[in-house]
Design an enzyme around this catalytic site. Sequence first.
Site, mmCIF file in Angstrom:
data_model
loop_
_atom_site.group_PDB
_atom_site.id
_atom_site.type_symbol
_atom_site.label_atom_id
_atom_site.label_comp_id
_atom_site.label_asym_id
_atom_site.label_seq_id
_atom_site.Cartn_x
_atom_site.Cartn_y
_atom_site.Cartn_z
ATOM 1 N N SER A 97 0.837 -1.189 0.000
ATOM 2 C CA SER A 97 0.000 0.000 0.000
ATOM 3 C C SER A 97 0.881 1.252 0.000
ATOM 4 O O SER A 97 1.709 1.416 -0.907
ATOM 5 C CB SER A 97 -0.959 -0.040 1.194
ATOM 6 O OG SER A 97 -1.986 0.908 1.046
ATOM 7 N N HIS A 232 -7.889 -5.513 0.085
ATOM 8 C CA HIS A 232 -6.688 -4.690 0.185
ATOM 9 C C HIS A 232 -5.615 -5.340 1.049
ATOM 10 O O HIS A 232 -4.420 -5.198 0.783
ATOM 11 C CB HIS A 232 -7.052 -3.322 0.757
ATOM 12 C CG HIS A 232 -5.911 -2.345 0.710
ATOM 13 N ND1 HIS A 232 -5.300 -1.978 -0.467
ATOM 14 C CD2 HIS A 232 -5.266 -1.667 1.706
ATOM 15 C CE1 HIS A 232 -4.329 -1.111 -0.207
ATOM 16 N NE2 HIS A 232 -4.286 -0.917 1.092
#
Length: 273
Positions: A97, A232
Amino acid sequence: MYESTTSGGSWIRPLRNAAQRSQVHLVCFPFAGGSAGYFHALAKSLEPDISVLGVQYPGRQDRRHEPLIEDIGRLADEIYEALAPWETQPLALFGHSMGSVVAFEVARRFERENRRAPLALFASGRRAPSCPRDENVHAADDASFIANLRSLGGTDPALLDDDEMRRMILPVIRGDYRAVETYRAPTTQTVLNVPVMAITGDRDPSVTLAEASAWREHTAESFEMAVLTGGHFFIHEHVAEIADCVRRVLLGLRSEDTRPPRVDTASQSRGQS
């Protein structure tokens, strides 16, 4: 609590004490709100061939009294300098991320200063720098901000439900969000002379497959893409598969006199949830 290293100051944390026995050091850059210790499971999976050095950003855990750095460029500058004592050994960079963006910028600094380039960059859970989005989650009110964190699934719900813990962690995560949401690559054509592997979840709401595949535009070397099942934070469930990807790429590069040719078509591997 993690001890600071004698090399790299408070920034760089060797995990699982394998650093001296390994062929390659994998430097791991955490996501927004994350810490170096998150990568202990990956470090265990990569022993003994590859050791993991976790990056500890300021403002959290044993660095909680230090001011946050809410600018990706400044963060990359500090980490680049902290890695100087380690560059005599082969290094590779892994980010998840926000960490993917920081790792990309650190790799740019190694090349810009003509220092020994990383063996490879692993960009996990993040769209390519050439695919910016207009996001402003960091400026949202607490209720909206917490809703976003819950939707991504990377923060323990018990922490978000506790008033005292929220007061401790929200400023840190919000500061990291501000850094990554205001980041823009110097140019969308910024290219590294470093092999890149993009790793993404097939149901990640913050990264489309096209945005992950666009990392190919940022390397003049080989490119691969691995698609794993999940959202995610797919990395929670796929430590073994990610370790296999890292080991294959890095040990393959170490065994060759030259890097492999550029791959024009991403190879996509499917993991099991």
